[in-house]
Design an enzyme around this catalytic site. Structure first.
Site, PDB file in Angstrom:
ATOM      1  N   GLU A  12       0.836  -1.206   0.000  1.00 12.38           N
ATOM      2  CA  GLU A  12       0.000   0.000   0.000  1.00 12.38           C
ATOM      3  C   GLU A  12       0.872   1.258   0.000  1.00 12.38           C
ATOM      4  O   GLU A  12       0.599   2.212  -0.744  1.00 12.38           O
ATOM      5  CB  GLU A  12      -0.945  -0.047   1.217  1.00 12.38           C
ATOM      6  CG  GLU A  12      -1.787   1.184   1.447  1.00 12.38           C
ATOM      7  CD  GLU A  12      -2.701   1.575   0.278  1.00 12.38           C
ATOM      8  OE1 GLU A  12      -2.875   0.794  -0.664  1.00 12.38           O
ATOM      9  OE2 GLU A  12      -3.208   2.709   0.304  1.00 12.38           O
TER      10      GLU A  12
ATOM     11  N   GLU B 198       1.767   6.595  -7.191  1.00 12.07           N
ATOM     12  CA  GLU B 198       0.702   7.385  -7.825  1.00 12.07           C
ATOM     13  C   GLU B 198       0.765   8.876  -7.474  1.00 12.07           C
ATOM     14  O   GLU B 198       0.377   9.708  -8.291  1.00 12.07           O
ATOM     15  CB  GLU B 198      -0.682   6.813  -7.512  1.00 12.07           C
ATOM     16  CG  GLU B 198      -1.079   6.907  -6.059  1.00 12.07           C
ATOM     17  CD  GLU B 198      -2.476   6.379  -5.768  1.00 12.07           C
ATOM     18  OE1 GLU B 198      -3.340   6.428  -6.648  1.00 12.07           O
ATOM     19  OE2 GLU B 198      -2.689   5.904  -4.642  1.00 12.07           O
TER      20      GLU B 198
ATOM     21  N   LYS C 276     -10.347   8.987  -9.912  1.00  8.46           N
ATOM     22  CA  LYS C 276     -10.770   8.433  -8.618  1.00  8.46           C
ATOM     23  C   LYS C 276     -11.615   7.180  -8.799  1.00  8.46           C
ATOM     24  O   LYS C 276     -11.607   6.295  -7.958  1.00  8.46           O
ATOM     25  CB  LYS C 276     -11.555   9.509  -7.866  1.00  8.46           C
ATOM     26  CG  LYS C 276     -11.998   9.133  -6.483  1.00  8.46           C
ATOM     27  CD  LYS C 276     -10.899   9.332  -5.481  1.00  8.46           C
ATOM     28  CE  LYS C 276     -11.228   8.819  -4.106  1.00  8.46           C
ATOM     29  NZ  LYS C 276     -10.018   8.283  -3.450  1.00  8.46           N
TER      30      LYS C 276
HETATM   31  C1  F6R Z   1      -5.011   4.065  -4.745  1.00  2.14           C
HETATM   32  C2  F6R Z   1      -6.378   4.042  -5.197  1.00  2.14           C
HETATM   33  C3  F6R Z   1      -6.781   3.008  -6.182  1.00  2.14           C
HETATM   34  C4  F6R Z   1      -8.146   2.404  -5.785  1.00  2.14           C
HETATM   35  C5  F6R Z   1      -8.614   1.414  -6.855  1.00  2.14           C
HETATM   36  C6  F6R Z   1      -9.909   0.751  -6.468  1.00  2.14           C
HETATM   37  O1  F6R Z   1      -4.771   5.104  -3.847  1.00  2.14           O
HETATM   38  O2  F6R Z   1      -7.181   4.838  -4.799  1.00  2.14           O
HETATM   39  O3  F6R Z   1      -5.837   2.019  -6.308  1.00  2.14           O
HETATM   40  O4  F6R Z   1      -7.987   1.766  -4.563  1.00  2.14           O
HETATM   41  O5  F6R Z   1      -8.782   2.096  -8.057  1.00  2.14           O
HETATM   42  O6  F6R Z   1     -10.912   1.694  -6.296  1.00  2.14           O
HETATM   43  P1  F6R Z   1     -12.232   1.385  -5.484  1.00  2.14           P
HETATM   44  O7  F6R Z   1     -11.843   1.165  -4.074  1.00  2.14           O
HETATM   45  O8  F6R Z   1     -13.080   2.589  -5.689  1.00  2.14           O
HETATM   46  O9  F6R Z   1     -12.829   0.152  -6.092  1.00  2.14           O
END
Ligand code: F6R
Length: 579
Positions: free
Chosen positions: A458, A465, A574
């Site tokens: 993590e 990123e 996001k």
């Molecule tokens: C890293 C980050 C991405 C999300 C991934 C999954 O900081 O934000 O790696 O964790 O794109 O996104 P969700 O949790 O929205 O399915």
């Protein structure tokens, strides 16, 4: 990915007002944006959404789009809306038309001229070609038959007061207002206008006007369908940066509050949901998590917590789920997704839902697709997270998973986590100093063993990123099987050293012997290096959360030193709504 908004209104709505709605969808992509209306005005701009760039004009029907590039570079020509040869039809699209080249060739043969490299532009030409001889409903039927892939599409035609809306795969929702109807990728685009919402299902098409709408199912012919209007209870407030320079640091600092909110909610408002989930786990043979990115790292911890209390648990990266073969009637699938909209996760869930497998989820965004697909869903209560990087949502995912395991006997001190997090903030000056050194580094390695290994991954993801530094999160024991060759004088290695783990100390020494620059994160008082971080706790869960927050702060301050666009890093979004 991309975000789309369309409005059909009895009175004219200013282009800037429509762009304001689009701004709320900027988390879906921010390469370029554009606007078109039924009077034939169309404007496009490269870069982040800025309403002031758009000419301030009013229109009763308009559409706008924010782009995350898939087909074709970040250029004005590739920005949406796209139009046909005559300039009468405008189209915006979220998703990918996989067989666009085939359709494009066909259109070119029929004499159409293309201006962009996108898959989207074929839609405008396709409709231009066929509405000459067929009613639009018929063209929609053939389009749904011919187009492969995912799409949420809004199409308008000059001087026609309607928006034509299509959905397969990508999210699309209608907000029903007074004298106006709004179509968007999510409900938050119009949260200040209406609480009444209709979610599109798969393979649906709608014709939307200012005061009415008609929905059809493509089956394969158009059949009118009656849709339920859902009354939204807005649980999340729209966040602002307040006094902070960036959302990222604000969201990191919000973690003690977010954790408290989650714990209270799990103990009271969400207790029934949690009990249902507990029952589902008890009556299943195994649990399988599906997740991506940071959520996947949280799921690795979930596996570790649940295995510890004797529950057979696995996890699969969502995009690789096709190769996972352990799903049967006795499996409980738990999707973990902050946004609740990640396409790889949704795709995996669709497959198993058809087979009747039970689905639970942990999400942060209420009414998201994944939440609506689940038999039971827990909200992780992190509040709106606006920085692209997951920080408070990662922490709350991990805590929810630990809490779930706690219901089966997993031990941790539930109540003092907020103050433990605060104790990391006391080390901020130290972190800032270290960031000044790290900003010159090209590679960073993060090592951990056992339950802390997911945190190594993590932290590496955050550094990549947001700070644009190549980083690798590794199992400490694996280093000597190859990667050690990359360690030379001054290469930073962040070593996660819980007190009870002697082996990671040996791995750290191996790195040190080769000139590696050791940055330990530890609760072991015997560990002594100039740049060490102390996490004062005896619980493994706390160790994970606290060291992850050291990594978040280190990433933030390193990126700040480098003057990077912290909240909206290049090439990312996001919500990842493409495969
Ligand atoms: C890293 C980050 C991405 C999300 C991934 C999954 O900081 O934000 O790696 O964790 O794109 O996104 P969700 O949790 O929205 O399915």
């Amino acid at each position: 990915m991309c975000g789309i908004v369309g409005i059909a209104s009895r009175n004219k709505v200013s282009s800037r007002e429509v762009i304001e709605m689009l701004k709320r969808l900027e988390y879906r992509g921010y390469d370029s944006f554009g606007y078109a209306n039924i009077e034939g005005t169309c404007e496009k701009f490269i870069g982040r959404i800025d309403g002031k760039k758009i000419t301030d004009i009013g229109s009763k029907v308009s559409i706008c789009h924010t782009r995350w590039s898939t087909h074709g570079g970040v250029t004005k020509a590739n920005s949406h809306p796209h139009n046909d040869c005559s300039g009468n039809i405008f189209v915006i699209h979220n998703g990918i038309i996989e067989n666009y080249l085939q359709i494009k060739e066909d259109m070119i043969k029929k004499g159409h001229r293309f201006k962009s490299q996108t898959d989207t532009e074929i839609i405008a030409h396709y409709f231009e070609e066929y509405i000459k001889s067929l009613p639009i409903e018929k063209v929609v039927e053939t389009f749904f038959k011919e187009a492969k892939g995912e799409f949420a599409i809004l199409l308008i035609i000059k001087d026609d007061n309607k928006i034509y809306a299509f959905k397969r795969g990508s999210p699309l929702v209608l907000g029903v207002g007074k004298g106006k109807n709004i179509l968007a990728s999510d409900i938050y685009a119009f949260s200040n206008i209406t609480d009444d919402v209709i979610f599109f299902n798969e393979d649906e098409f709608a014709i939307v006007e200012d005061s009415n709408y008609t929905f059809y199912k493509i089956d394969p012919k158009l059949k009118p369908v009656k849709k339920d209007v859902v009354k939204i209870q807005w649980a999340q407030k729209e966040e602002t940066k307040e006094e902070y320079d960036h959302y990222m640091i604000k969201e990191i600092k919000e973690q003690p509050e977010a954790v408290k909110r989650l714990l209270t909610s799990l103990q009271y408002e969400q207790k029934n949901n949690l009990d249902s989930l507990k029952k589902m786990i008890k009556t299943s043979k195994r649990v399988v998590f599906i997740a991506a990115g940071s959520s996947y790292h949280a799921s690795l911890l979930g596996v570790s917590f649940l295995n510890k209390v004797g529950i057979e648990t696995h996890t699969s990266i969502a995009s690789e789920f096709k190769t996972f073969n352990l799903i049967d009637d006795n499996t409980l699938v738990i999707a973990i997704s902050q946004s609740g909209e990640t396409m790889d996760v949704i795709e995996a869930l669709r497959g198993i839902k058809q087979k009747g497998v039970k689905i639970a989820s942990l999400v942060n965004v209420p009414y998201s697709t994944i939440q609506r697909m689940s038999n039971v869903s827990i909200n992780i209560q992190a509040g709106q997270e606006r920085c692209v990087a997951a920080t408070k949502t990662f922490t709350n995912q991990v805590l929810t998973l630990a809490y779930l395991a706690h219901l089966f006997g997993y031990e941790f001190n539930v109540n003092n986590i907020p103050e433990k997090i605060e104790s990391i903030f006391d080390q901020e000056d130290h972190i800032k100093k270290l960031a000044k050194k790290l900003k010159y580094k090209k590679d960073i390695y993060i090592i951990g063993r056992g339950y802390v290994y997911p945190i190594a991954r993590e932290i590496a993801l955050k550094l990549k990123e947001i700070a644009y530094i190549h980083a690798e999160g590794m199992m400490g024991g694996e280093l000597k099987h190859g990667t050690l060759a990359l360690i030379e004088d001054g290469v930073p290695v962040i070593s996660l050293i819980p007190k009870e783990d002697r082996s990671i100390i040996s791995n750290t020494k191996e790195v040190e012997a080769r000139g590696g620059y050791i940055i330990p994160i530890t609760n072991n008082p015997e560990i002594n290096y100039p740049d060490k971080f102390i996490v004062k706790t005896d619980y493994e869960l706390h160790f994970c959360i606290m060291s992850s927050i050291v990594g978040q702060l280190l990433t933030y301050y390193t990126a700040k030193e480098k003057n990077l666009p912290i909240d909206m890093p290049r090439n990312l979004a996001k919500s990842v709504t493409v495969k």
